[in-house]
Write a protein that holds these residues in place. Sequence first.
Motif, PDB file in Angstrom:
ATOM      1  N   LYS A  75      22.681 -15.901   1.194  1.00 25.22           N
ATOM      2  CA  LYS A  75      23.501 -16.462   0.122  1.00 25.22           C
ATOM      3  C   LYS A  75      24.612 -15.480  -0.189  1.00 25.22           C
ATOM      4  N   VAL A  76      25.840 -15.971  -0.160  1.00 21.08           N
ATOM      5  CA  VAL A  76      27.017 -15.125  -0.300  1.00 21.08           C
ATOM      6  C   VAL A  76      27.862 -15.625  -1.462  1.00 21.08           C
ATOM      7  N   SER A  77      28.300 -14.683  -2.334  1.00 26.80           N
ATOM      8  CA  SER A  77      29.162 -15.074  -3.453  1.00 26.80           C
ATOM      9  C   SER A  77      30.619 -14.684  -3.207  1.00 26.80           C
ATOM     10  N   LYS A  78      30.870 -13.625  -2.442  1.00 24.85           N
ATOM     11  CA  LYS A  78      32.227 -13.230  -2.082  1.00 24.85           C
ATOM     12  C   LYS A  78      32.162 -12.349  -0.848  1.00 24.85           C
ATOM     13  N   ALA A  79      33.337 -12.100  -0.276  1.00 25.28           N
ATOM     14  CA  ALA A  79      33.417 -11.260   0.917  1.00 25.28           C
ATOM     15  C   ALA A  79      34.661 -10.392   0.843  1.00 25.28           C
TER      16      ALA A  79
END
Length: 183
Positions: A163-167
């Motif tokens: 699960k990714v919220s930003k990069a």
Amino acid sequence: MRVTILAVVLAVAATACGGPTPSPAPRTPSPTSSAPTSASDKQKPAVKVELTMQGKPGLGLLAATNQSTAPITFQGWPKLAFTNPANQPAAIPVEQKLIPGEGPSITLQPGQTAFAGVQLDVDDDANSFAINEMTAELPGLVPAKVTFVGTDGQVIADVTRMKVSKAEVGTMQPVTQGVLVFD
């Protein structure tokens, strides 16, 4: 025999003078050929892209290898895009960082690789998206699907648990030195 020769000569003369000639049969496209609707429909990515995860959670080394038969030149950041498990675009913000600094113009010969650091904010909060796929588009090239590789060197077949919220992504570099130095 003279009659036969005379008939052939008359037939050749009539054709040369604009007599009727058989029209070619109309051509129909073969069922396996189709015209692409855009230039990129038939293009395959010029690069193979892998993201090898490092010891720090979410930190990865992006490696783009020229798999074409010609040199490719680019400069700057790879454009990252994500899809969710339903194969819909995931609205994950991507920030471009000057890590390790300005990106030089890079020319990759066939088989050569360039690198960038990627820091994914992997957590399980309300702003996070489960991802199914990530693509990387180097400036001027066709987007390529990114293969995730674990710290053990094995391909991560199922990234949907991530699960990714930003990069954050650094500039493309010809060597790995300094590309993983995120604050």
